[in-house]
Design an enzyme around this catalytic site. Structure first.
Site, PDB file in Angstrom:
ATOM      1  N   HIS A 159      18.272  16.146 -53.442  1.00 42.44           N
ATOM      2  CA  HIS A 159      19.110  14.853 -53.070  1.00 42.44           C
ATOM      3  C   HIS A 159      18.345  13.906 -54.144  1.00 42.44           C
ATOM      4  O   HIS A 159      19.107  12.961 -54.545  1.00 42.44           O
ATOM      5  CB  HIS A 159      18.736  14.580 -51.897  1.00 42.44           C
ATOM      6  CG  HIS A 159      19.428  13.263 -51.316  1.00 42.44           C
ATOM      7  ND1 HIS A 159      18.889  12.045 -51.748  1.00 42.44           N
ATOM      8  CD2 HIS A 159      20.662  12.879 -50.542  1.00 42.44           C
ATOM      9  CE1 HIS A 159      19.613  10.861 -51.473  1.00 42.44           C
ATOM     10  NE2 HIS A 159      20.674  11.510 -50.742  1.00 42.44           N
ATOM     11  N   CYS A 160      17.049  14.115 -54.548  1.00 40.17           N
ATOM     12  CA  CYS A 160      16.074  12.954 -55.046  1.00 40.17           C
ATOM     13  C   CYS A 160      16.496  12.698 -56.284  1.00 40.17           C
ATOM     14  O   CYS A 160      17.206  11.628 -56.645  1.00 40.17           O
ATOM     15  CB  CYS A 160      14.804  13.418 -54.929  1.00 40.17           C
ATOM     16  SG  CYS A 160      14.087  13.346 -53.281  1.00 40.17           S
ATOM     17  N   LEU A 161      16.570  13.571 -57.374  1.00 35.59           N
ATOM     18  CA  LEU A 161      16.725  13.044 -58.645  1.00 35.59           C
ATOM     19  C   LEU A 161      18.033  12.980 -59.082  1.00 35.59           C
ATOM     20  O   LEU A 161      18.443  11.888 -60.038  1.00 35.59           O
ATOM     21  CB  LEU A 161      15.945  14.117 -59.791  1.00 35.59           C
ATOM     22  CG  LEU A 161      14.415  14.392 -59.347  1.00 35.59           C
ATOM     23  CD1 LEU A 161      13.780  15.094 -60.496  1.00 35.59           C
ATOM     24  CD2 LEU A 161      13.687  12.986 -59.241  1.00 35.59           C
ATOM     25  N   ASP A 203      19.159   9.675 -56.075  1.00 38.28           N
ATOM     26  CA  ASP A 203      18.362   8.212 -55.743  1.00 38.28           C
ATOM     27  C   ASP A 203      18.048   7.382 -56.712  1.00 38.28           C
ATOM     28  O   ASP A 203      18.474   6.205 -56.403  1.00 38.28           O
ATOM     29  CB  ASP A 203      17.206   9.025 -55.005  1.00 38.28           C
ATOM     30  CG  ASP A 203      17.130   9.608 -53.977  1.00 38.28           C
ATOM     31  OD1 ASP A 203      18.337   9.748 -53.175  1.00 38.28           O
ATOM     32  OD2 ASP A 203      16.184  10.167 -53.502  1.00 38.28           O
ATOM     33  N   PRO A 204      17.886   7.565 -58.076  1.00 35.40           N
ATOM     34  CA  PRO A 204      17.830   6.520 -58.908  1.00 35.40           C
ATOM     35  C   PRO A 204      19.126   6.071 -59.123  1.00 35.40           C
ATOM     36  O   PRO A 204      18.983   4.723 -59.690  1.00 35.40           O
ATOM     37  CB  PRO A 204      17.300   7.498 -60.302  1.00 35.40           C
ATOM     38  CG  PRO A 204      16.499   8.647 -59.979  1.00 35.40           C
ATOM     39  CD  PRO A 204      17.420   9.072 -58.719  1.00 35.40           C
TER      40      PRO A 204
END
Length: 419
Positions: A259-261, A264-265
């Protein structure tokens, strides 16, 4: 003991819920996924960081139970929302946060504490989440109930920095809310880090992930250029890593996942564009590079086939690893999924081995799941190491694979080509 409701029992919510139960709270893990709730009620785990033994112990102690009934959220002292925040056509999709706020508002009481943990753009807690809680309850955040934001910092498969060991950023809409939020997490983790408001906490989470995203994109682009310049980028990275200051090691790979990279950005980029009318060029460039790394890996494989006067069409390709991260079973947004799709569309027979990713995750139905064996290696025209799980027998791969494209620099030998 306090009654705690954790909304969402995935990779973020389940570790939090079990930890809260282990510290003596009465915890309800609420999730709309009925099958997931059944698994938890049976003491089964689908998250590497939470063992089945810990779940069963909490169930037997009566400090934890999973439920798919929103009525079981009633009477909470603390509620934590850990639901997904996906992107939809480049726009943040906050429907799960909105649904959670409306559900909790029905049971919100004066003096209770509500915390949002889902990754999102700065301003969500105070401009969206809080107002929905107020609208549905008739109470006022700060004056009648405590409201805060504490970004999740789960790193699946990390043996050193688990939930309790990782410092937890905490915030509140006022001093009383910050105190309530910090007191709750102080009992769960070793260290809490208070910040001035939820906006700073929300930005801190996006800053962490954007930092990683941009640096991974940088080293990925360098790796592509270095190959054309006939330079061993891995040796250069090793050499640069010897510097004890001013450098942080990042390595090339087949792309980013989870999910993060990948997601999220873009929340921060979207917020900057919407509120300021400006482009967040670093994020947009990093997205472009990292999103196209699976395409680059596929081109490298096609070139390798061409060099050997072979065609991808009709060839058998064995992928090692479907997860986006080593030693985990999380295939969300994994570059392996894009690579397999590209190869299948080219007419390749694609098989994949991954001891961690369970059946049922979203993979192409044409992909054949196999075990890593001498026979599979010998039958493959090419092997692509995508996720370097420690469980793989790398000596076996080196001994029996005819050709390997190693995206993680885990293998050696005359038949191995490194990304």
């Amino acid at each position: 003991m306090r009654r705690v409701v954790v909304v969402g029992q995935g990779y973020v919510g389940l570790p939090l819920a079990i930890r809260a139960a282990e510290t003596g709270h009465e915890v309800v893990g609420y999730d709309v996924d009925t099958e997931r709730v059944k698994s938890l009620a049976a003491g089964e785990s689908y998250v590497e960081d939470v063992s089945a033994e810990r779940i069963r112990a909490a169930l037997e102690a009566g400090t934890y139970r999973a439920s798919d009934s929103v009525r079981d959220c009633g009477g909470f002292d603390v509620a934590v929302v850990t639901v997904p925040t996906p992107l939809h056509e480049g726009t943040p999709d906050l429907r799960y946060i909105e649904e959670s706020a409306r559900a909790l508002a029905r049971y919100l009481r004066p003096g209770a504490t509500v915390v949002l943990e889902s990754t999102t753009y700065p301003g969500t807690t105070q401009e969206l989440f809080g107002p929905l809680l107020e609208e549905g309850s008739g109470l006022v955040a700060g004056a009648d109930f405590h409201l805060g934001y504490s970004p999740e910092r789960i790193d699946p498969g990390n043996p050193v920095w688990g939930f309790a060991q990782t410092p937890k950023i905490v915030s509140g809409v006022d001093a009383a809310s910050l105190k309530a939020v910090q007191e709750f997490y102080d009992a769960l983790v070793d260290t809490t880090v208070p910040v001035g408001s939820p906006k700073e906490a929300e930005l801190a989470k996006l800053l962490e992930n954007t930092f990683r995203h941009v640096n991974i994109a940088l080293v990925n682009e360098i790796a592509m250029f270095a190959r054309h310049l006939d330079i061993d980028v891995w040796q250069a990275i090793d050499a640069a890593s010897s510097k004890p200051f001013g450098f942080m090691r990042f390595t090339p790979g087949p792309g980013v996942g989870g999910h993060c990279l990948p997601i999220d950005p873009s929340y921060l980029s979207w917020r900057v564009q919407r509120e300021l009318g400006q482009s967040f060029r670093f994020v947009e460039l990093a997205n472009d590079i990292n999103n196209h790394m699976p395409d680059y890996v596929t081109r490298r494989l096609v070139n390798a086939f061409n060099t050997r006067k072979r065609s991808v069409n009709g060839s058998r390709v064995l992928l090692l690893g479907l997860a986006y991260k080593k030693n985990t079973g999380d295939a969300r947004e994994s570059p392996a999924l894009r690579i397999s799709q590209l190869l299948l569309d080219m007419g390749a027979e694609v098989r994949a081995a991954d001891p961690h990713v369970v059946e049922g995750q979203r993979v192409d139905h044409r992909l054949v799941r196999v075990e890593l064996t001498e026979q599979e290696l010998a039958a493959a025209d090419a092997v692509v190491l995508i996720t370097d799980h420690d469980a793989f027998d790398y000596a076996l791969v080196e001994a029996h694979a005819d050709y390997v494209l190693d995206c993680r620099r885990r293998l050696t030998g005359p038949r191995v080509e490194v990304l």
